[in-house]
Every structure is written in C-alpha cells, then in structure tokens.
Design an enzyme around this catalytic site. Structure first.
Site, PDB file in Angstrom:
ATOM      1  N   ILE A  18      -5.651  18.001   3.490  1.00  0.00           N
ATOM      2  CA  ILE A  18      -6.012  17.688   4.879  1.00  0.00           C
ATOM      3  C   ILE A  18      -6.958  18.759   5.430  1.00  0.00           C
ATOM      4  O   ILE A  18      -7.895  18.451   6.165  1.00  0.00           O
ATOM      5  CB  ILE A  18      -4.740  17.580   5.755  1.00  0.00           C
ATOM      6  CG1 ILE A  18      -3.776  16.522   5.201  1.00  0.00           C
ATOM      7  CG2 ILE A  18      -5.118  17.232   7.183  1.00  0.00           C
ATOM      8  CD1 ILE A  18      -2.396  16.519   5.869  1.00  0.00           C
ATOM      9  N   VAL A  62      -2.662  34.021   3.935  1.00  0.00           N
ATOM     10  CA  VAL A  62      -2.435  34.110   5.383  1.00  0.00           C
ATOM     11  C   VAL A  62      -1.147  34.852   5.754  1.00  0.00           C
ATOM     12  O   VAL A  62      -0.951  35.196   6.916  1.00  0.00           O
ATOM     13  CB  VAL A  62      -2.424  32.716   6.057  1.00  0.00           C
ATOM     14  CG1 VAL A  62      -3.768  32.027   5.926  1.00  0.00           C
ATOM     15  CG2 VAL A  62      -1.287  31.840   5.525  1.00  0.00           C
ATOM     16  N   TYR A 156      11.220  23.932   5.758  1.00  0.00           N
ATOM     17  CA  TYR A 156       9.917  23.405   6.185  1.00  0.00           C
ATOM     18  C   TYR A 156       9.981  22.859   7.617  1.00  0.00           C
ATOM     19  O   TYR A 156       9.142  23.191   8.463  1.00  0.00           O
ATOM     20  CB  TYR A 156       9.455  22.302   5.224  1.00  0.00           C
ATOM     21  CG  TYR A 156       8.154  21.664   5.653  1.00  0.00           C
ATOM     22  CD1 TYR A 156       6.938  22.304   5.425  1.00  0.00           C
ATOM     23  CD2 TYR A 156       8.137  20.432   6.308  1.00  0.00           C
ATOM     24  CE1 TYR A 156       5.747  21.737   5.841  1.00  0.00           C
ATOM     25  CE2 TYR A 156       6.949  19.855   6.723  1.00  0.00           C
ATOM     26  CZ  TYR A 156       5.751  20.510   6.488  1.00  0.00           C
ATOM     27  OH  TYR A 156       4.564  19.944   6.903  1.00  0.00           O
ATOM     28  N   LYS A 160       7.964  24.244  11.011  1.00  0.00           N
ATOM     29  CA  LYS A 160       7.048  23.467  11.855  1.00  0.00           C
ATOM     30  C   LYS A 160       7.563  23.384  13.293  1.00  0.00           C
ATOM     31  O   LYS A 160       6.789  23.279  14.246  1.00  0.00           O
ATOM     32  CB  LYS A 160       6.827  22.078  11.249  1.00  0.00           C
ATOM     33  CG  LYS A 160       6.056  22.128   9.924  1.00  0.00           C
ATOM     34  CD  LYS A 160       4.663  22.738  10.099  1.00  0.00           C
ATOM     35  CE  LYS A 160       3.840  22.719   8.827  1.00  0.00           C
ATOM     36  NZ  LYS A 160       2.476  23.241   9.031  1.00  0.00           N
ATOM     37  N   PRO A 186       1.159  15.690  12.112  1.00  0.00           N
ATOM     38  CA  PRO A 186       0.875  14.545  11.222  1.00  0.00           C
ATOM     39  C   PRO A 186       2.171  13.917  10.706  1.00  0.00           C
ATOM     40  O   PRO A 186       3.193  14.596  10.578  1.00  0.00           O
ATOM     41  CB  PRO A 186       0.113  15.180  10.049  1.00  0.00           C
ATOM     42  CG  PRO A 186      -0.231  16.587  10.463  1.00  0.00           C
ATOM     43  CD  PRO A 186       0.794  16.968  11.484  1.00  0.00           C
TER      44      PRO A 186
HETATM   45  N1  NAD Z   1       0.624  15.919   3.869  1.00  0.00           N
HETATM   46  C1  NAD Z   1       1.591  15.661   4.749  1.00  0.00           C
HETATM   47  O1  NAD Z   1       2.363  14.695   4.618  1.00  0.00           O
HETATM   48  C2  NAD Z   1       1.777  16.535   5.959  1.00  0.00           C
HETATM   49  C3  NAD Z   1       2.570  16.076   7.017  1.00  0.00           C
HETATM   50  C4  NAD Z   1       2.750  16.882   8.131  1.00  0.00           C
HETATM   51  C5  NAD Z   1       2.128  18.115   8.193  1.00  0.00           C
HETATM   52  N2  NAD Z   1       1.372  18.531   7.157  1.00  0.00           N
HETATM   53  C6  NAD Z   1       0.743  19.856   7.249  1.00  0.00           C
HETATM   54  O2  NAD Z   1      -0.656  19.713   7.089  1.00  0.00           O
HETATM   55  C7  NAD Z   1      -1.164  20.866   6.428  1.00  0.00           C
HETATM   56  C8  NAD Z   1      -1.930  20.468   5.177  1.00  0.00           C
HETATM   57  O3  NAD Z   1      -1.110  19.677   4.346  1.00  0.00           O
HETATM   58  P1  NAD Z   1      -1.605  19.161   2.920  1.00  0.00           P
HETATM   59  O4  NAD Z   1      -0.856  17.930   2.609  1.00  0.00           O
HETATM   60  O5  NAD Z   1      -3.095  19.159   2.862  1.00  0.00           O
HETATM   61  O6  NAD Z   1      -1.020  20.331   2.007  1.00  0.00           O
HETATM   62  P2  NAD Z   1      -1.590  21.013   0.700  1.00  0.00           P
HETATM   63  O7  NAD Z   1      -0.402  21.671   0.056  1.00  0.00           O
HETATM   64  O8  NAD Z   1      -2.400  20.074  -0.096  1.00  0.00           O
HETATM   65  O9  NAD Z   1      -2.556  22.123   1.285  1.00  0.00           O
HETATM   66  C9  NAD Z   1      -2.090  23.333   1.776  1.00  0.00           C
HETATM   67  C10 NAD Z   1      -3.153  24.365   1.481  1.00  0.00           C
HETATM   68  O10 NAD Z   1      -2.665  25.643   1.938  1.00  0.00           O
HETATM   69  C11 NAD Z   1      -2.982  26.598   0.949  1.00  0.00           C
HETATM   70  N3  NAD Z   1      -2.063  27.731   1.042  1.00  0.00           N
HETATM   71  C12 NAD Z   1      -0.762  27.760   0.698  1.00  0.00           C
HETATM   72  N4  NAD Z   1      -0.258  28.991   0.887  1.00  0.00           N
HETATM   73  C13 NAD Z   1      -1.280  29.747   1.370  1.00  0.00           C
HETATM   74  C14 NAD Z   1      -1.400  31.103   1.747  1.00  0.00           C
HETATM   75  N5  NAD Z   1      -0.360  31.943   1.661  1.00  0.00           N
HETATM   76  N6  NAD Z   1      -2.587  31.542   2.219  1.00  0.00           N
HETATM   77  C15 NAD Z   1      -3.656  30.714   2.277  1.00  0.00           C
HETATM   78  N7  NAD Z   1      -3.615  29.415   1.921  1.00  0.00           N
HETATM   79  C16 NAD Z   1      -2.436  28.948   1.465  1.00  0.00           C
HETATM   80  C17 NAD Z   1      -2.841  25.850  -0.376  1.00  0.00           C
HETATM   81  O11 NAD Z   1      -3.529  26.535  -1.414  1.00  0.00           O
HETATM   82  C18 NAD Z   1      -3.444  24.507  -0.032  1.00  0.00           C
HETATM   83  O12 NAD Z   1      -4.821  24.471  -0.262  1.00  0.00           O
HETATM   84  C19 NAD Z   1       0.034  21.774   6.190  1.00  0.00           C
HETATM   85  O13 NAD Z   1       0.191  22.659   7.282  1.00  0.00           O
HETATM   86  C20 NAD Z   1       1.186  20.793   6.157  1.00  0.00           C
HETATM   87  O14 NAD Z   1       2.417  21.411   6.455  1.00  0.00           O
HETATM   88  C21 NAD Z   1       1.173  17.779   6.031  1.00  0.00           C
END
Ligand code: NAD
Length: 252
Positions: A18, A62, A156, A160, A186
């Site tokens: 995302i 981060v 988790y 959030k 989301p």
């Molecule tokens: N996909 C879903 O269903 C969903 C739903 C609700 C919220 N979200 C939130 O949306 C965001 C993106 O989700 P996604 O599905 O793309 O997840 P994803 O796991 O594909 O992407 C997360 C990214 O964060 C990076 N990351 C992890 N730890 C890190 C660190 N310590 N420092 C820097 N980067 C780091 C990872 O390398 C990855 O590229 C997240 O915050 C997730 O919690 C996702």
C-alpha cells in the site's frame, strides 16, 4: 495541476504494498516523494522517475531514532522542507494469527517498536521542520481492525489502536502550529504480501467480502485517493480524524 504540487512527502514502508501505491499516486499529483523502508525501494523510485516524477529511496528502520533523524536530515538536504509525513511502515502482512495467550513478550515488543514507536519517532522528527513553515500534514495509518475488534492478533490491533489515539492527541498538540494530523483505517487490503497469503487468510478474506457493502477485494489503489485528500489542502480544516476506507464494512 496536481493536488500535491510543490509538496514534499515522506512515506515509510513504501518499497512495496500500500505504501508503494501511495508513493506512486503522490508523485503523479506533483509531490516530491521520499520512500523509506528497511527493504530496497529502487523499483518504486524508478517507476516514479520513468513517469516523470521526483523521488528518492532511503534505507531506514523506523524503530531506530538515529536512522529516523538521518531520514529527515537527508530529506531537508535533498528537497529543502517536509510538508507531508505518512508513517505507513508496520509489521502486518507476515503476522501469524493466534490467541493472545500465545503471543510471546519479545514478539509483542518487536511489533510495538515498529508500529507504535516508529510512528512516534517519525512524527517527532518531522514536526520541528513543519513548525518552521507553520504548516504540515501527518497522515497516520491505523486499521479497521480497531473498530471491529478483530481477534487473533492482539499485538497488531493494539498497536493500531495506539496510532488512532496518537492521531487525536497529536492533533490537539499541533493545531496552533498549523499541523494537521489525521489517519486512514484500511480494511483487509490485498497488497502483494497479503495476496501471497490469500489461502492462509481465506476465512478473513471471505468474511470481509461478505460483510462489505461492496462485495469485492479491497486493493491498495482503493486507499490512495483518501491519502491524497488528507495530504492536500482540500482537508486543511480537518484534524484528529480517522477515516475508515473498507468498502463499507465498519460504519461509525
Ligand atoms: N493490507 C491490509 O490488509 C491492511 C489493513 C489495515 C492496515 N494496513 C496497514 O497499511 C500499511 C501497509 O500495509 P501493507 O499491506 O502494504 O503491508 P506490507 O507488509 O506489504 O508493507 C509494510 C512495509 O513496511 C516495511 N517495514 C516493516 N518494518 C519496517 C521498519 N522497521 N522500518 C521501515 N520499514 C519497515 C516493510 O518492509 C514493508 O515494505 C501498514 O501500516 C498496515 O498495518 C494494512
């Protein structure tokens, strides 16, 4: 004219998923984008540049204060200012679903270090730069799991919930500085890493599909319009709010 013309945005966790979708769309809307991730983000940066946009990629954990400070320093050296912060990086896609009785304390702490401390550190590092210009937009990434009380990943969902709470409290602290703090919640979204686990997550995917007003998968591109809105001047009289974008599952 793009909705983010002239704005400089940092998006963490944007090497894929995302976050990468936010980065591509922000660049299309005219923003200069800093893509920060523990993973290599060359592909996303190249895609943006090939489309005529401006972006750099930085390797950043981060959860590490010094690395986050370095990210802000490099952004200022490269682009001169920071208008938008999207602290999107989180531990999510690879999490095993299980009872909270079985979540080890080290696993709890590791997740909180990224999902909560990471957001805190990123916001703490960019706010002094935003204060200098009396303007800024923080777009936090929460989750509709908070409103739904989704079971089997208590660390988790709690993390959030903390992002939601930080959004409200930061918004009040930063109003006089012209800094807007909002968040997106989301629903279950089929980013690449979630899609790769579709079979494992079949029950969650099916439940979301059935309970939504729109009976289809949620995709990363479903979220980018809301992110652009919250990063743009169009939302300048909004702060402390969480917008659920989940195809009409949670209503509040
Ligand atoms: N996909 C879903 O269903 C969903 C739903 C609700 C919220 N979200 C939130 O949306 C965001 C993106 O989700 P996604 O599905 O793309 O997840 P994803 O796991 O594909 O992407 C997360 C990214 O964060 C990076 N990351 C992890 N730890 C890190 C660190 N310590 N420092 C820097 N980067 C780091 C990872 O390398 C990855 O590229 C997240 O915050 C997730 O919690 C996702």
């Amino acid at each position: 004219m793009g909705k983010l013309d002239g704005r400089v945005a940092i998006i963490t966790g944007a090497a894929q998923g995302i976050g990468a979708a936010y980065a591509r769309r922000f660049a299309e809307e005219g923003a200069k984008v800093v893509i920060a991730d523990i993973l290599d983000s060359t592909n996303v940066v190249n895609t943006i540049k090939q489309s005529g946009g401006d972006a750099i990629g930085l390797t950043v954990d981060v959860s590490d204060k010094l690395q986050v400070r370095e990210m802000v320093k490099t952004t200022i050296e490269t682009y001169g200012k920071i208008d938008v912060m999207v602290p999107n990086a989180a531990m999510f896609a690879h999490l095993e679903r299980r009872s909270f009785l079985e979540i080890d304390v080290d696993e709890w702490d590791a997740l909180m270090a990224v999902n909560v401390r990471g957001v805190f550190l990123c916001c703490q590092a960019v706010v002094p730069e935003m204060k200098k210009q009396g303007y800024g937009k923080i777009v936090n990434i929460a989750s509709s799991t908070v409103q739904m009380g989704v079971p089997w990943m208590l660390h988790y969902v709690s993390s959030k919930g903390a992002v939601d709470a930080m959004t409200r409290a930061m918004a009040r602290e930063l109003g006089d500085d012209g800094i807007r703090v909002n968040s997106i919640a989301p629903g279950l979204t089929m980013s690449e890493q979630v899609e790769a686990r579709r079979d494992d997550l079949q029950a969650n995917v099916a439940m979301s599909m059935t309970a939504r007003a729109f009976k289809r998968d949620e995709l990363p591109d479903d979220l980018v319009g809301t992110a652009v809105f919250l990063a743009s001047a169009d939302s300048d009289f909004m702060t402390g709010q969480t917008i659920v974008v989940d195809g009409g599952l949670v209503t509040h």
